[in-house]
Motif scaffolding. Sequence first.
Motif, short mmCIF file in Angstrom:
data_model
loop_
_atom_site.label_atom_id
_atom_site.label_comp_id
_atom_site.label_asym_id
_atom_site.label_seq_id
_atom_site.Cartn_x
_atom_site.Cartn_y
_atom_site.Cartn_z
N LEU A 108 59.34 -89.04 -40.38
CA LEU A 108 61.19 -88.48 -41.04
C LEU A 108 61.91 -88.62 -40.05
N ALA A 109 61.28 -88.47 -38.70
CA ALA A 109 62.38 -88.78 -37.50
C ALA A 109 62.53 -90.16 -37.36
N GLY A 110 62.47 -91.49 -38.22
CA GLY A 110 63.09 -91.94 -38.26
C GLY A 110 62.46 -93.05 -37.14
N ARG A 111 60.92 -92.84 -36.94
CA ARG A 111 60.21 -93.13 -35.37
C ARG A 111 59.74 -94.45 -36.23
N LEU A 112 59.60 -95.67 -36.65
CA LEU A 112 58.34 -96.51 -37.05
C LEU A 112 57.19 -96.96 -36.38
N ASP A 113 57.82 -97.58 -35.92
CA ASP A 113 57.05 -97.89 -34.59
C ASP A 113 55.46 -98.70 -35.28
N HIS A 114 54.46 -98.76 -35.35
CA HIS A 114 53.47 -99.45 -35.68
C HIS A 114 52.32 -98.58 -36.40
N LYS A 115 53.24 -97.47 -37.06
CA LYS A 115 52.60 -96.76 -38.68
C LYS A 115 51.66 -97.17 -39.28
N ARG A 116 52.15 -98.00 -40.01
CA ARG A 116 51.70 -99.21 -41.01
C ARG A 116 49.81 -99.45 -40.42
N MET A 117 49.88 -100.02 -39.40
CA MET A 117 49.18 -100.24 -38.58
C MET A 117 48.24 -99.22 -38.58
N GLU A 155 45.35 -90.55 -51.14
CA GLU A 155 46.82 -90.91 -52.11
C GLU A 155 47.62 -90.92 -50.77
N ARG A 156 47.84 -89.76 -50.38
CA ARG A 156 48.94 -89.19 -49.21
C ARG A 156 48.86 -90.90 -48.41
N ILE A 157 48.08 -91.54 -47.82
CA ILE A 157 48.23 -92.54 -46.91
C ILE A 157 48.45 -93.65 -47.63
N LYS A 158 48.81 -93.54 -48.82
CA LYS A 158 48.99 -94.51 -50.06
C LYS A 158 50.40 -94.27 -50.30
N LEU A 159 50.92 -93.07 -50.58
CA LEU A 159 51.97 -92.71 -50.18
C LEU A 159 54.01 -93.56 -49.02
N LEU A 160 52.90 -92.50 -48.03
CA LEU A 160 53.01 -92.97 -47.01
C LEU A 160 53.71 -94.71 -46.79
N GLN A 161 52.59 -95.45 -46.49
CA GLN A 161 52.74 -96.31 -46.66
C GLN A 161 53.74 -97.83 -47.76
N GLU A 162 53.89 -96.78 -48.35
CA GLU A 162 54.76 -97.84 -49.57
C GLU A 162 56.13 -96.57 -49.24
N GLU A 163 56.53 -95.77 -48.70
CA GLU A 163 58.00 -95.39 -48.31
C GLU A 163 58.09 -95.81 -47.01
N ILE A 164 57.06 -96.68 -45.99
CA ILE A 164 57.14 -97.20 -44.58
C ILE A 164 57.44 -98.80 -45.37
#
Length: 337
Positions: free
Chosen positions: A187-196, A257-266
Amino acid sequence: MNSIAGAYGSDDAGLICGWLFDAAAPEPTRAVDSAQAADWLAAGTPPGAYLWLHFNLSQAPAERWLQRHAGLSPLFFETLREGLHSTRIERADDSLIAVINDVHFEFSFEPSDISTLWISVGPRLVVTARTQPLRSVDALRTAVKAGDAPRSSTELLEHLLRMQADVLVNVVRGVTLRVDDIEDDLLAGRLDHKRMRLGVLRRVLVRLQRLLAPEPAALFRLLQSPPSWMTEPDVQELRGSTEAFSVVLRDMGALQERIKLLQEEIAAGVNEDNNRSLFVLTVVTVLALPINILAGLFGMNVGGIPLAEDGHGFWVVVAIVVSFTAVAAWVALRKKR
């Protein structure tokens, strides 16, 4: 105890810990070693007394000791040799054979930090065996040392299942906290390596759910026709632990499911950034196209180059380039809008 036994935290027979539970004895809970356990098993069993032995299968003598002294069902040893890790609970003659999965004691949210515990439960003997230190068994050992004395072998199994559920609840809480941090960064716009990081957490949950999902159903089927030595209160307590497992598994599914939605958003954010960069690159290429074409034409070393003798030729060419560049920019930006 030899050096190998010291290294593995068990005695020469591979026994990590042994506890004798006898409510009628002066000492209701007593620690025993492998020699004392063998003597107790060879002697007559006092009414209401039972033994819990926890073995380290990394030591070769462990299985030999069990075959020689424990009198376990052949199905238990077949289960050990099969090497199958899917959760199940079965009846074998007058005992229960269970295979459950748990996280390592030093769990670090890695999919490989999950191992298997093999269990045999009878009216007078409970055997648990593992190759890696597991959190639920360690929690049960700590509780027994603190004075928690299950009144029967079935209650000991129920305690173990509840502690395994508690371990999984803590895993889910730990994953939830990590997901919350990643969501805040997103939400703060700091993606970094969050998908991994999300991928690792999701693999842990998927593997835990895949290995543990059969357990509630297996217990429900078993409790429809329990062994004759299992009392009705024991059956009810096992049903309660099964329901606790079902709740944990539902929570794990919701967290996946929550992690999946976050991955899709990222992934959508990354694709949007890529598209924006590609558009900027396309615009720059389009804007540079007119001057590149004219530079190529006027750079040819042939006769008849237009405006070569004109004193204002340079400015004419600049005007042409600016005009075509403006038209190209208008076309590119209009398509973007």
